[in-house]
Design a protein around this motif. Structure first.
Motif, PDB file in Angstrom:
ATOM      1  N   LYS A 248       0.818  -1.215   0.000  1.00  0.00           N
ATOM      2  CA  LYS A 248       0.000   0.000   0.000  1.00  0.00           C
ATOM      3  C   LYS A 248       0.850   1.264   0.000  1.00  0.00           C
ATOM      4  N   GLY A 249       2.168   1.119   0.015  1.00  0.00           N
ATOM      5  CA  GLY A 249       3.044   2.278   0.050  1.00  0.00           C
ATOM      6  C   GLY A 249       3.120   2.976  -1.292  1.00  0.00           C
ATOM      7  N   SER A 250       3.875   4.066  -1.327  1.00  0.00           N
ATOM      8  CA  SER A 250       4.033   4.864  -2.543  1.00  0.00           C
ATOM      9  C   SER A 250       5.508   5.179  -2.750  1.00  0.00           C
ATOM     10  N   SER A 251       5.938   5.096  -4.015  1.00  0.00           N
ATOM     11  CA  SER A 251       7.336   5.388  -4.329  1.00  0.00           C
ATOM     12  C   SER A 251       7.681   6.835  -4.041  1.00  0.00           C
ATOM     13  N   GLU A 252       6.693   7.722  -4.128  1.00  0.00           N
ATOM     14  CA  GLU A 252       6.940   9.142  -3.910  1.00  0.00           C
ATOM     15  C   GLU A 252       7.303   9.439  -2.462  1.00  0.00           C
ATOM     16  N   ASP A 253       6.868   8.577  -1.540  1.00  0.00           N
ATOM     17  CA  ASP A 253       7.115   8.816  -0.114  1.00  0.00           C
ATOM     18  C   ASP A 253       8.316   8.041   0.400  1.00  0.00           C
ATOM     19  N   GLU A 254       9.048   7.374  -0.501  1.00  0.00           N
ATOM     20  CA  GLU A 254      10.151   6.524  -0.064  1.00  0.00           C
ATOM     21  C   GLU A 254      11.461   6.980  -0.692  1.00  0.00           C
ATOM     22  N   SER A 255      12.550   6.572  -0.087  1.00  0.00           N
ATOM     23  CA  SER A 255      13.874   6.827  -0.628  1.00  0.00           C
ATOM     24  C   SER A 255      14.389   5.548  -1.283  1.00  0.00           C
ATOM     25  N   GLU A 256      14.812   5.663  -2.538  1.00  0.00           N
ATOM     26  CA  GLU A 256      15.291   4.485  -3.261  1.00  0.00           C
ATOM     27  C   GLU A 256      16.591   3.943  -2.665  1.00  0.00           C
ATOM     28  N   HIS A 257      17.257   4.750  -1.842  1.00  0.00           N
ATOM     29  CA  HIS A 257      18.488   4.279  -1.202  1.00  0.00           C
ATOM     30  C   HIS A 257      18.217   3.072  -0.301  1.00  0.00           C
ATOM     31  N   LYS A 258      16.980   2.953   0.176  1.00  0.00           N
ATOM     32  CA  LYS A 258      16.651   1.869   1.091  1.00  0.00           C
ATOM     33  C   LYS A 258      16.049   0.668   0.375  1.00  0.00           C
ATOM     34  N   TYR A 259      15.922   0.709  -0.939  1.00  0.00           N
ATOM     35  CA  TYR A 259      15.384  -0.418  -1.691  1.00  0.00           C
ATOM     36  C   TYR A 259      16.390  -1.572  -1.706  1.00  0.00           C
ATOM     37  N   PRO A 260      15.919  -2.815  -1.830  1.00  0.00           N
ATOM     38  CA  PRO A 260      16.851  -3.951  -1.965  1.00  0.00           C
ATOM     39  C   PRO A 260      17.617  -3.859  -3.287  1.00  0.00           C
ATOM     40  N   PRO A 261      18.811  -4.450  -3.365  1.00  0.00           N
ATOM     41  CA  PRO A 261      19.640  -4.352  -4.572  1.00  0.00           C
ATOM     42  C   PRO A 261      18.930  -4.820  -5.840  1.00  0.00           C
ATOM     43  N   SER A 262      18.113  -5.863  -5.739  1.00  0.00           N
ATOM     44  CA  SER A 262      17.425  -6.373  -6.926  1.00  0.00           C
ATOM     45  C   SER A 262      16.413  -5.371  -7.466  1.00  0.00           C
ATOM     46  N   LEU A 263      15.722  -4.631  -6.590  1.00  0.00           N
ATOM     47  CA  LEU A 263      14.772  -3.619  -7.043  1.00  0.00           C
ATOM     48  C   LEU A 263      15.500  -2.420  -7.636  1.00  0.00           C
ATOM     49  N   LYS A 264      16.614  -2.025  -7.031  1.00  0.00           N
ATOM     50  CA  LYS A 264      17.416  -0.943  -7.610  1.00  0.00           C
ATOM     51  C   LYS A 264      17.882  -1.312  -9.018  1.00  0.00           C
ATOM     52  N   ALA A 265      18.294  -2.574  -9.192  1.00  0.00           N
ATOM     53  CA  ALA A 265      18.750  -3.030 -10.503  1.00  0.00           C
ATOM     54  C   ALA A 265      17.603  -3.015 -11.506  1.00  0.00           C
ATOM     55  N   LEU A 266      16.414  -3.412 -11.078  1.00  0.00           N
ATOM     56  CA  LEU A 266      15.252  -3.395 -11.965  1.00  0.00           C
ATOM     57  C   LEU A 266      14.930  -1.976 -12.420  1.00  0.00           C
ATOM     58  N   LEU A 267      14.918  -1.029 -11.488  1.00  0.00           N
ATOM     59  CA  LEU A 267      14.638   0.363 -11.836  1.00  0.00           C
ATOM     60  C   LEU A 267      15.704   0.913 -12.766  1.00  0.00           C
ATOM     61  N   SER A 268      16.963   0.550 -12.533  1.00  0.00           N
ATOM     62  CA  SER A 268      18.048   0.998 -13.400  1.00  0.00           C
ATOM     63  C   SER A 268      17.859   0.462 -14.818  1.00  0.00           C
ATOM     64  N   GLY A 269      17.465  -0.805 -14.938  1.00  0.00           N
ATOM     65  CA  GLY A 269      17.243  -1.388 -16.254  1.00  0.00           C
ATOM     66  C   GLY A 269      16.083  -0.750 -16.989  1.00  0.00           C
ATOM     67  N   VAL A 270      14.998  -0.474 -16.273  1.00  0.00           N
ATOM     68  CA  VAL A 270      13.832   0.153 -16.895  1.00  0.00           C
ATOM     69  C   VAL A 270      14.165   1.562 -17.379  1.00  0.00           C
ATOM     70  N   ARG A 271      14.826   2.339 -16.534  1.00  0.00           N
ATOM     71  CA  ARG A 271      15.180   3.702 -16.924  1.00  0.00           C
ATOM     72  C   ARG A 271      16.172   3.709 -18.077  1.00  0.00           C
ATOM     73  N   GLY A 272      17.066   2.730 -18.100  1.00  0.00           N
ATOM     74  CA  GLY A 272      17.994   2.638 -19.215  1.00  0.00           C
ATOM     75  C   GLY A 272      17.296   2.338 -20.525  1.00  0.00           C
ATOM     76  N   SER A 273      16.280   1.471 -20.492  1.00  0.00           N
ATOM     77  CA  SER A 273      15.549   1.133 -21.711  1.00  0.00           C
ATOM     78  C   SER A 273      14.714   2.307 -22.220  1.00  0.00           C
ATOM     79  N   LEU A 274      14.347   3.220 -21.319  1.00  0.00           N
ATOM     80  CA  LEU A 274      13.547   4.380 -21.729  1.00  0.00           C
ATOM     81  C   LEU A 274      14.393   5.465 -22.386  1.00  0.00           C
ATOM     82  N   LYS A 275      15.688   5.266 -22.452  1.00  0.00           N
ATOM     83  CA  LYS A 275      16.561   6.250 -23.092  1.00  0.00           C
ATOM     84  C   LYS A 275      16.621   6.080 -24.610  1.00  0.00           C
ATOM     85  N   ARG A 276      15.919   5.088 -25.144  1.00  0.00           N
ATOM     86  CA  ARG A 276      15.900   4.873 -26.589  1.00  0.00           C
ATOM     87  C   ARG A 276      14.516   4.387 -26.987  1.00  0.00           C
ATOM     88  N   GLY A 277      13.880   5.115 -27.910  1.00  0.00           N
ATOM     89  CA  GLY A 277      12.547   4.747 -28.361  1.00  0.00           C
ATOM     90  C   GLY A 277      12.577   3.868 -29.597  1.00  0.00           C
TER      91      GLY A 277
END
Length: 246
Positions: free
Chosen positions: A182-211
């Protein structure tokens, strides 16, 4: 007087402790510069002036964070906020550093986004998209389900300034990584995310750099991670790499 002074020191120490407790986990966002919209190639008149040009551009980029300088062994590119910005930079090179440079044809920094059709501005993957390969003798396996949504109003008129894509997490994704559904990403700090979730977000943002249309970054959209899955859930060493690759 000595008693009052002692009380004052104690109060200061208490306020310092309270301040440190209050600031624990707080991260300042800092300042961000606008993204460049125009890029031109610059070239010194001689090889002897190239080192002076590099030093001058390095100094100007420190003074002006919105000026982006990219140097390769054969090319120097400068990017800024428009033609006027580029003219000012070239004029400063002449006046302040005594450098006359040759310039190439300007290139516009295009962006891509999700087009609205029949009032619908979403694109969703057809179920899970799986990545399963062996890299360096290590198996990387993961699957994701995504949805891209336009952040441009369907009744919008005129020019819409480009904005960075927003990546959000569904309840299922949050639960998979051990977060409060029920939480929200806007209210959290990504520094506290587990390494696997940080890696997932990094991969998604990287893929959005090319259409799909060209090598242009995506803008003005939301990428929602609907669900994730992996056979390597119990392998903390390989799961982050699998999530990033997927």
């Amino acid at each position: 007087k000595s008693t009052n002074k002692s009380k004052s020191n104690n109060n200061n120490k208490t306020s310092d402790v309270n301040w440190k407790q209050y600031m624990d986990g707080v991260h300042l966002a800092g300042l961000t510069s606008p993204k460049p919209v125009l890029t031109i190639r610059v070239e010194a008149n001689s090889s002897s002036e190239q080192s002076r040009l590099s030093a001058a551009l390095s100094l100007l980029s420190v003074e002006d964070p919105s000026l982006v300088v990219e140097e390769t062994p054969t090319t120097t590119l400068i990017s800024g906020l428009g033609e006027l910005h580029m003219e000012i930079v070239l004029d400063r090179l002449r006046r302040e550093f005594g450098l006359e440079v040759r310039t190439g044809k300007p290139a516009v920094a295009y962006r891509e986004t999700v087009d609205l059709k029949d009032g619908e501005g979403t694109v969703e993957t057809d179920g899970f998209v799986e990545y399963d390969r062996a890299v360096g003798g290590v198996r990387l396996q993961g699957a994701v389900r995504l949805r891209l949504s336009s952040r441009i109003s369907s009744n919008g008129v005129g020019c819409v300034p480009p904005e960075e894509p927003v990546v959000t997490l569904s309840r299922e994704t949050r639960a998979y990584f051990g977060l409060d559904p029920k939480g929200s990403s806007e209210d959290e700090s990504e520094h506290k995310y587990p390494p696997s979730l940080k890696a997932l977000l990094s991969g998604v943002r990287g893929s959005l750099k090319r259409g799909r249309v060209g090598p242009y970054p995506l803008a003005n959209l939301e990428c929602r991670i609907l669900d994730v899955d992996s056979e390597l859930s119990n392998s903390p060493e390989t799961l982050p790499g699998a999530m990033r690759a997927a």
